[in-house]
Design a protein around this motif. Structure first.
Motif, PDB file in Angstrom:
ATOM      1  N   LEU A 110      -0.600  39.284  30.301  1.00  0.00           N
ATOM      2  CA  LEU A 110      -0.983  40.122  29.173  1.00  0.00           C
ATOM      3  C   LEU A 110      -0.079  41.352  29.150  1.00  0.00           C
ATOM      4  O   LEU A 110      -0.007  42.105  30.134  1.00  0.00           O
ATOM      5  N   GLU A 134      -8.670  38.679  34.513  1.00  0.00           N
ATOM      6  CA  GLU A 134      -9.315  38.226  33.289  1.00  0.00           C
ATOM      7  C   GLU A 134      -8.437  37.264  32.488  1.00  0.00           C
ATOM      8  O   GLU A 134      -7.239  37.505  32.314  1.00  0.00           O
ATOM      9  N   LYS A 135      -9.065  36.206  31.991  1.00  0.00           N
ATOM     10  CA  LYS A 135      -8.439  35.371  30.978  1.00  0.00           C
ATOM     11  C   LYS A 135      -8.411  36.226  29.720  1.00  0.00           C
ATOM     12  O   LYS A 135      -9.350  36.974  29.463  1.00  0.00           O
ATOM     13  N   SER A 136      -7.340  36.146  28.917  1.00  0.00           N
ATOM     14  CA  SER A 136      -7.214  37.125  27.847  1.00  0.00           C
ATOM     15  C   SER A 136      -6.678  36.576  26.537  1.00  0.00           C
ATOM     16  O   SER A 136      -5.988  35.553  26.500  1.00  0.00           O
ATOM     17  N   CYS A 151      -7.354  44.217  23.606  1.00  0.00           N
ATOM     18  CA  CYS A 151      -7.229  43.121  24.569  1.00  0.00           C
ATOM     19  C   CYS A 151      -8.623  42.747  25.055  1.00  0.00           C
ATOM     20  O   CYS A 151      -9.383  43.615  25.496  1.00  0.00           O
ATOM     21  N   TYR A 152      -8.927  41.457  24.994  1.00  0.00           N
ATOM     22  CA  TYR A 152     -10.254  40.964  25.338  1.00  0.00           C
ATOM     23  C   TYR A 152     -10.187  39.907  26.426  1.00  0.00           C
ATOM     24  O   TYR A 152      -9.194  39.187  26.542  1.00  0.00           O
ATOM     25  N   ASP A 153     -11.289  39.771  27.173  1.00  0.00           N
ATOM     26  CA  ASP A 153     -11.412  38.642  28.084  1.00  0.00           C
ATOM     27  C   ASP A 153     -11.999  37.461  27.320  1.00  0.00           C
ATOM     28  O   ASP A 153     -12.298  37.560  26.121  1.00  0.00           O
ATOM     29  N   ASP A 154     -12.155  36.344  27.989  1.00  0.00           N
ATOM     30  CA  ASP A 154     -12.610  35.125  27.324  1.00  0.00           C
ATOM     31  C   ASP A 154     -14.064  35.190  26.845  1.00  0.00           C
ATOM     32  O   ASP A 154     -14.512  34.315  26.108  1.00  0.00           O
ATOM     33  N   ILE A 159     -11.040  44.748  27.322  1.00  0.00           N
ATOM     34  CA  ILE A 159     -10.512  45.104  28.637  1.00  0.00           C
ATOM     35  C   ILE A 159      -9.415  46.164  28.563  1.00  0.00           C
ATOM     36  O   ILE A 159      -9.119  46.814  29.553  1.00  0.00           O
TER      37      ILE A 159
END
Length: 166
Positions: A110, A134-136, A151-154, A159
Motif C-alpha cells: 500500500l 492489513e489487507k487493503s 486507505c481501508y482494510d478488508d 487505516i
C-alpha cells in the motif's frame, strides 16, 4: 468524484464483491490486476480492469487510460514497469500518456506518492499484503484543488488517510 481502487485479489471473488459493496457511491471501480479470474467473471463486471502477471485470460489489456472530470487515469499492473525496484519506468510511462493519476499493483505494498504533478497509487493487496499486516484497498476523492486517498482494510476500517495538493 470518488474512485474505488483494488489489486492483487488472486482468485478471491468474495472479497471483490464485498469491497464493491462498501462504497456504492464510487463513480468507477478499478482493479489493478492479478484478479486471477476470467475477464467475463460476474465479479469483474463494471470494473475497469487490467492484466496482471498472474492473469491468463487474453481479453485483459495490459493498460487502460480513461478520463475522470478532465483528469487522465492510467491503470496498469506494474510488472512490466519493474515497480518493485523503482517507480521511474512507470513515471516515464505516465508522462508519455499524460496521466494525472496512475493506479498500479504488483508489489502488494500500500503506497501513494505525488511525483511530477502525477499521483501514483498502489492499493496494496486484498489477499497477501506486504509492508503492513492489513489487507487493503483505497478510495480516491478527486477535487479541483486536491486528492484525498482513504486507505481501508478488508473489513472497510479506515487505516490511513492521505491528502495531496494539486
Amino acid at each position: 468524484m470518488k474512485l474505488l481502487i483494488m489489486s492483487d485479489t488472486h482468485g478471491d471473488e468474495d472479497i471483490i464483491e464485498r469491497v464493491k459493496g462498501y462504497h456504492p457511491d464510487a463513480y468507477k471501480i478499478i482493479h489493478c490486476g492479478d484478479s486471477e479470474l476470467p475477464y467475463t467473471h460476474p465479479s469483474m463486471q463494471e470494473i475497469e480492469r487490467v492484466k496482471g502477471n498472474c492473469d491468463h485470460d487474453p481479453n485483459y489489456l495490459e493498460e487502460i487510460l480513461f478520463q475522470v472530470n478532465g483528469d487522465r487515469v492510467y491503470v496498469t499492473h506494474g510488472h512490466l514497469y519493474d515497480v518493485k525496484n523503482s517507480p521511474m519506468k512507470l513515471v516515464y510511462r505516465a508522462q508519455e500518456v499524460g496521466a494525472q493519476i496512475v493506479c498500479f499493483g504488483h508489489s502488494h505494498v500500500l503506497a501513494a506518492e505525488y511525483i511530477e504533478d502525477t499521483l501514483f497509487i498502489n492499493p496494496g493487496s486484498l489477499l497477501k499484503p506486504r509492508g503492513i499486516k492489513e489487507k487493503s484497498f483505497v478510495t480516491l476523492t478527486i477535487t479541483p484543488t486536491h486528492f484525498t486517498l482513504d486507505c481501508y482494510d478488508d473489513n472497510n476500517n479506515l487505516i490511513d488517510q492521505m491528502f495531496f495538493e494539486r
